[in-house]
Write a protein that holds these residues in place. Structure first.
Motif: not given
Length: 377
Positions: A19-40
């Motif tokens: 789970l620590c790896v995605p910021p090095f490979y994914l763009d802002a859209f996918w990280l935003r999806v992850g942030l909203f999913s984690v908050a939910a």
């Protein structure tokens, strides 16, 4: 049993590293999806403790999310006290818990559909307050969210400039690790609560109030405490949502959001931390993905168009509504229960070995021991 215990920390460490790896490979859209999913997921875990473990129906989860989001925004912003953002975040979570505590006398004495109707009133009351209290909430247009700062480190782009392994870390990358830390804390505390004596008391309370009372469980106190704890989880999710959105508006915290959270815990499995997380990821990510790929999907209109087709949000609600129906019919214990049964079946097949299939030769029946004859005089 003993050979399974050492695997748990190793598996947890591997999941954390992945789970620590995605910021090095994914763009802002996918990280935003992850942030909203984690908050939910954080909010869904709290609702799962309330509805799945304690057996209390709540339709007011969006209200406590709004208390956390707007509480942080007002406490840390201007107009407002202008407190340090870290202090404001903690106070916002406590404020959501206090709101749950004010409602806990009702939660301690009302149950079932009556509690659901009572919590439903919180959503409409909260939405009215958000629209009319302009000095605190900003009214219909909402308010900008102050970025979180811990010491000299800001969870926003360029404060300070940060590059890790050649990857510039903006707001999404920084918030990603904050979200992971909050999710880890949520899992640790929720699973610890479920395995503790209060958690077992809540489970007994859900199964039978009469039996729990006979065993010495204070019914009203435990039900009220479950509501307070669930409200604090919702407040934490509200703070993270506010940081991810950067601007919050009252219309987001509506009855539809509460229904979404109910769908999350039903899909994932009531009373399960892992199930609530899986359900939250599915329900949160689905409309975002449909919005991004709407032009490539049949019968789904791109956002902002008016050609009569179904919008991404409506299509997502249709899909996970159908998923809820399928789960209730074929897997009442949700995705977590389905996964557990498949895992147990796979383990049983591995233990039985290759000779246990349908074409295996039957083994010979065991030979009964010969009992020596007794000579009578």
């Amino acid at each position: 049993m003993s050979d399974r215990r050492p695997r748990t920390p190793v598996r947890t460490l591997l999941i954390a590293l992945v789970l620590c790896v995605p910021p090095f490979y994914l763009d802002a859209f996918w990280l935003r999806v992850g942030l909203f999913s984690v908050a939910a997921a954080i909010g869904a875990v709290g609702l799962s403790l309330l509805s799945g473990t304690a057996g209390q129906l709540s339709l007011g989860h969006a209200f406590f999310l709004a208390v956390g989001a707007y509480g942080y925004t007002w406490l840390a912003g201007e107009p407002g006290p202008g407190l340090p953002t870290a202090v404001a975040a903690v106070l916002a979570v406590l404020l959501a818990g206090a709101a749950g505590g004010l409602f806990s006398p009702v939660a301690g004495r009302v149950r079932g559909i009556y509690l659901g109707v009572a919590t439903l009133a919180l959503v409409f009351l909260g939405h009215h307050v958000l629209l009319t209290a302009d000095s605190v909430t900003g009214g219909f247009n909402g308010r900008s969210v102050p970025p979180l700062r811990l010491g000299g480190f800001g969870f926003t782009a360029g404060e300070p400039e940060l590059t890790v392994l050649g990857v510039p870390f903006g707001a999404e990358e920084r918030l990603w690790y904050l979200a992971l830390a909050l999710l880890g804390l949520t899992w640790f505390t929720a699973r610890g609560l479920l395995r503790s004596r209060p958690g077992r008391a809540l489970t007994a309370l859900r199964d039978s109030e009469t039996a729990a009372a006979v065993l010495g469980v204070d019914v009203a106190r435990h039900r009220a405490a479950a509501f307070v704890v669930s409200s604090m989880y919702a407040g934490t999710a509200g703070v993270l949502l506010a940081l991810a959105f950067r601007r919050i508006v009252p219309d987001y915290f509506s009855l539809a959001l509460s229904v979404d959270y109910l769908a999350m815990i039903v899909l994932g499995g009531l009373g399960s931390v892992a199930g609530a997380t899986a359900g939250a990821v599915f329900v949160t990510a689905l409309p975002l993905l449909l919005s991004r790929y709407a032009d490539q999907l049949p019968l789904v209109a791109a956002p902002g168009t008016a050609d009569g087709a179904v919008g991404p949000t409506e299509a997502a609600r249709f899909l996970y509504g159908a998923a809820v129906v399928v789960v209730l019919l074929h897997a009442p214990d949700g995705l977590h229960g389905l996964t557990r049964r498949l895992r147990d079946r796979f383990r049983a097949a591995r233990r039985s070995g290759p000779g246990s299939g349908p074409h295996a030769r039957p083994s010979a029946p065991p030979i009964a021991p010969v009992r020596p004859e007794e000579h009578t005089p």
